[in-house]
Design an enzyme around this catalytic site. Structure first.
Site, PDB file in Angstrom:
ATOM      1  N   GLU A   1       0.802  -1.226   0.000  1.00  0.00           N
ATOM      2  CA  GLU A   1       0.000   0.000   0.000  1.00  0.00           C
ATOM      3  C   GLU A   1       0.839   1.282   0.000  1.00  0.00           C
ATOM      4  O   GLU A   1       0.335   2.350   0.316  1.00  0.00           O
ATOM      5  CB  GLU A   1      -0.981  -0.010   1.188  1.00  0.00           C
ATOM      6  CG  GLU A   1      -1.959  -1.172   1.115  1.00  0.00           C
ATOM      7  CD  GLU A   1      -2.826  -1.325   2.342  1.00  0.00           C
ATOM      8  OE1 GLU A   1      -2.446  -0.805   3.413  1.00  0.00           O
ATOM      9  OE2 GLU A   1      -3.870  -1.974   2.246  1.00  0.00           O
TER      10      GLU A   1
ATOM     11  N   GLU B   1      -6.635  -7.159  -1.992  1.00  0.00           N
ATOM     12  CA  GLU B   1      -7.019  -7.568  -0.642  1.00  0.00           C
ATOM     13  C   GLU B   1      -8.527  -7.445  -0.470  1.00  0.00           C
ATOM     14  O   GLU B   1      -9.067  -6.351  -0.426  1.00  0.00           O
ATOM     15  CB  GLU B   1      -6.343  -6.695   0.425  1.00  0.00           C
ATOM     16  CG  GLU B   1      -4.841  -6.833   0.510  1.00  0.00           C
ATOM     17  CD  GLU B   1      -4.248  -5.996   1.643  1.00  0.00           C
ATOM     18  OE1 GLU B   1      -5.039  -5.519   2.496  1.00  0.00           O
ATOM     19  OE2 GLU B   1      -3.024  -5.812   1.679  1.00  0.00           O
TER      20      GLU B   1
END
Length: 878
Positions: free
Chosen positions: A483, A549
């Site tokens: 991320e 995710e």
């Protein structure tokens, strides 16, 4: 007869001697280590590393392993995975670093013969070490960083009598982080080049020693004057290939680093043999120089290609690369590799990348992986079992999350074996490295954005990791971080220097949910959601086109829960309103994620066992629905999905297909069902019946059969029709919404959606339970009992065939769990692998399930089976 037996014994002894001699060129130092805390050690490294210094009062040490592992193995701390025990262990942030600073010592026998070089190799330490051998310091330069291998030439340090003492002082990380409840605690754990989860995360409590120790393998290796290192194999597979066919040639490119240890030039030959042909090159090496040498390209005729699981075979080749001087082998390295090529393209329709292998596009069905064990107790056997579970879930990719580590070669060997592609993150995360404002972090975003403190160490470690892992067929993609991208200079080094020079064959993603991977049209972080969801969400609500995710719940059954919940905590978890916590502190401590009202349609749970049983129904539906929903829109909305997450490295209560003890729950089998390569499925939103084909072949003459069963087991055929489906595609067949609604209105129903091939064999057998008009499973709560007939037969030293049949006079026998148990203790034998589980049988149906357990030959075992409306019974194995 006696002569033949004597000849056999001589052959065996000769072979053993040859193997032992070969093995002694490289062996592991993994036993008879001892350790002592620095605070209790008055001697210096020079004194400790003398064989005259007594280790009598030192504690046996686990190497490879962490300080905490050694303390646990010696009974000095309680099991941190059980109950609230982790709270009883001193945290390094409170004690100071010295508390977990330890000396490790190991005696070994080794002498260098004339012309021989002896090397000491560390595959991983955490975090910095001072190395002494026989009274002398080995590492003149600092050796620090968790992911950096180091090799030392110890030839001149060895004792003349061959009796050697190695002493290693291991210091914890300079910044251990405050475990204040944030992701990675206060974030300062990320100031080092090490894993970030050890200060705590939303799926784990802090690891008290922050994984300090000689955590990975230690080797002694012997070579001649030239040390051969870091061989590199690249395979190029042109065009579009198909499994099972004779293949056009592939190109094999091989190189290796050669280190001349002498003060004079050395001339020799670098070579390998493949497919009966030898490829070689004459090399001249200058004194004390290390160079990388490229061998001539080799054209491999009719190669046996490596394919991801579900698409073809995982063929592997062995190569022994050697450097010879005067006809003698100075050094050699054995490499196992697969012949395949990874390609990536931008899908302009989905606005995301799509992955191809050998020219064939692959719809990605993946799982996020944290780490095998939070205390770094790694083993080849555990890796093999975990990756086998992922293969059995019909997944084709694993992403290694950036808050942990570059996985070990043994992990990649299992992925090569079972056909799991891998995304390997570099080790940083948006949480610790400054992507967001976070009140729990000690330093501001600008400061955290530049973590770690030592960029050059990160870059050096990245280069070394690439060299260590690049030959594995399963490694498909590198990712800059979780991320977040690395800082600009690190990013430049990885993307523009390290990967082009030392790999150059794989896709590099800047960060795990970047627009380059998947256009984030909704804004936000580009991943999730992570909790319980209505099944319709997966089918009807569009998310990111390559979602890195997305996940749900994962509580195990009562047997699993009792392994780590004390008796007084074996209760139903009740959510505290307005929080993410539940009333029981142990459930909260183990990061339980709430199921909301999802169990109420089955009836309010009575106790923990009933709660855990109903959780499995939710688990199965959640993950089957997740994968079916994404698959239903493949190549239209999506090119792939990666579940957050498929496993836990400790006893957590969220996101897992099997528990820490390798006991699968219904998540695994629901996901296995929804991920089938050839799959017939029911859309709960529109009532559509669809077929998915994740193979490269057009499927002809498939019989689609849809049958409804009421709660008494009476059946009604809704359709039976022939179909075909193109390769790598999804096909809508029909809507049965009206019929299903009418039949399920009063008490719900069961729906069998099946595919049969031309031999009338089931190739997809999908069994749904549909609620009544109020959304409740009222019929399930009133079902009659259905006793099963079960027979178990041992078919090999590791497999059992279990035949289960339901009488035609019964109703449906619903949701039966099989277990393999010890005949004496009645405890489950783990890990055990089932060809199917949580199975349902309609009246008159028979199913055969294969049960695999590696230690079956030496174990007295029984089969246990029981279900929703089926009494539990224990079956002897014939």
């Amino acid at each position: 007869m006696k002569i033949s037996y004597l000849f056999f014994k001589i052959c065996v002894l000769t072979l053993c001697c040859i193997q032992i001699a070969a093995a002694q060129n490289r062996y592991e130092l993994n036993s008879e280590w001892y350790c002592n805390p620095i605070g209790d050690t008055k001697a210096t490294g020079s004194e400790l590393s003398s064989t005259d210094y007594s280790l009598e009062k030192w504690m046996p040490a686990t190497v490879p392993g962490t300080v905490l592992t050694t303390l646990l193995n010696n009974g000095k701390v309680p099991d941190p995975f059980y109950g609230m025990n982790n709270e009883k262990i001193k945290d390094i942030y409170e004690t100071g670093r010295e508390h977990y600073t330890y000396w490790f010592a190991k005696d070994f026998t080794e002498k260098a013969k004339e012309g021989e070089q002896v090397w000491l190799s560390f595959r991983g330490i955490n975090y910095s070490v001072e190395v002494f051998l026989n009274g002398q310091k080995v590492n003149a330069e600092p050796y620090k960083g968790m992911y950096l291998r180091k090799q030392f030439n110890i030839t001149s340090f060895l004792a003349e009598n061959g009796k050697n003492r190695l002493a290693v002082l291991v210091h914890p990380a300079d910044h251990v982080g405050n475990p204040n409840g944030g992701q990675g605690g206060d974030g300062t754990i990320a100031k080092g080049v090490a894993l970030q989860y050890t200060a705590g995360w939303d799926w784990i409590q802090p690891v008290r020693d922050r994984n300090t120790g000689i955590w990975d393998k230690v080797f002694i290796e012997k070579t001649g004057a030239v040390n051969l290192k870091n061989p590199h194999i690249v395979t190029l597979v042109e065009g579009v290939r198909k499994p099972g066919e004779e293949q056009d040639p592939a190109t094999i490119k091989v190189s290796a680093e050669l280190q001349n240890t002498l003060s004079v030039p050395v001339k020799g030959t670098l070579q390998y043999t493949l497919a009966g042909q030898t490829v070689s090159k004459t090399v001249s090496l200058k004194a004390h120089k290390t160079v990388e040498v490229d061998l001539p390209d080799f054209i491999l005729e009719a190669p046996k290609l490596w394919w991801p699981s579900g698409y073809g075979e995982q063929n592997l080749y062995d190569m022994d690369i050697k450097f010879l001087t005067d006809g003698q082998t100075s050094d050699s390295e054995k490499v196992t590799f697969g012949v395949r090529e990874i390609q990536t393209d931008w899908n302009a329709h989905t606005l995301s990348k799509q992955i191809s292998v050998n020219g064939q596009k692959i719809f990605i069905k993946g799982g996020n992986w944290i780490i095998s064990d939070a205390m770094l107790r790694f083993s080849k056997e555990r890796y093999d079992a975990e990756i086998r579970f992922h293969r059995d879930m019909n997944l084709n990719l694993i992403r290694i999350w950036g808050g942990a580590l570059p996985e070990r070669p043994e992990f990649y060997e299992a992925c090569d074996k079972y056909g799991l592609l891998v995304i390997q993150d570099f080790w940083m995360s948006g949480d610790c490295n400054g992507r967001w404002l976070d009140p729990k972090k000690k330093e501001d975003q600008w400061t955290r954005r530049q973590y770690p403190d030592d960029h050059s160490l990160f870059i050096e470690s990245a280069k070394d990791v690439v060299k260590m892992l690049r030959n594995h067929a399963s490694l498909a993609i590198w990712c800059g971080g979780n991320e977040i991208t690395p800082p600009a200079d690190i990013m430049h080094a990885i993307k523009e220097e390290i990967l082009p020079e030392y790999d150059g064959t794989r896709w590099f993603i800047d960060y795990s949910n970047s627009d380059e991977m998947s256009y984030n049209f909704k804004g936000g972080n580009g991943d999730g959601p992570y909790g319980i969801q209505d099944i319709s969400t997966f089918w009807a609500e569009r998310t990111w086109p390559f979602n890195s995710e997305v996940g749900s719940v994962g509580t195990g059954d009562a047997v699993s829960l009792r392994r780590f919940l004390p008796e007084e905590n074996q209760v139903i978890p009740i959510e505290m309103e307005g929080t993410e916590k539940v009333k029981d502190e142990v459930w909260t401590y183990h990061k339980y994620i709430d199921y909301g009202n999802s169990m109420e349609p089955y009836g309010t749970p009575r106790d923990m066992e009933d709660f855990a049983t109903k959780a499995q129904l939710v688990n199965y539906n959640q993950y089957r629905g997740l994968m079916e929903g994404f698959t239903a829109h493949m190549w239209d909305w999506y090119t792939g999905v990666i579940i957050w997450k498929t496993q836990n490295p400790w006893t957590a209560l969220r996101g897992q297909m099997y528990d820490y003890y390798l006991d699968p729950n219904a998540c695994l089998y629901g996901l296995r069902e929804g991920s089938e390569a050839l799959h017939a499925m029911y859309d709960p939103v529109k009532g559509n019946i669809m077929i998915a084909n994740n193979t490269f072949e057009q499927q002809h003459d498939l019989m689609l059969r849809v049958t409804a069963y009421d709660m008494d087991g009476k059946s009604k055929r809704l359709t039976q029709v022939f179909n075909y489906i193109e390769p790598a595609s999804i096909r809508l067949i029909m809507s049965l919404q009206k019929s299903i609604q009418e039949l399920s209105n009063e008490k719900g129903l069961f729906l069998a959606v099946q595919l049969l091939n031309v031999d009338q064999e089931l190739v997809s057998d999908n069994f749904y339970w549909i609620p009544d008009a109020e959304g409740n499973y009222s019929g399930l709560q009133e079902m009659a009992s259905a006793q099963l007939k079960v027979e178990a037969t041992k078919i090999s030293d590791s497999e059992i065939s279990v035949t289960v049949s339901n009488s035609a006079d019964n109703t449906v026998s619903f949701f039966n769990r099989l277990s393999l148990v010890d005949a004496d203790t009645r405890e489950r034998l783990l890990p055990t692998f089932f060809s199917d589980n949580y199975v349902s049988l309609v009246p008159g149906e028979e199913k055969t399930i294969t049960v695999s357990y590696d230690k079956l030959k030496s174990t007295d075992a029984l089969i246990e089976i029981g279900g929703w409306n089926t009494p539990t019974q224990t079956i002897e194995i014939r």
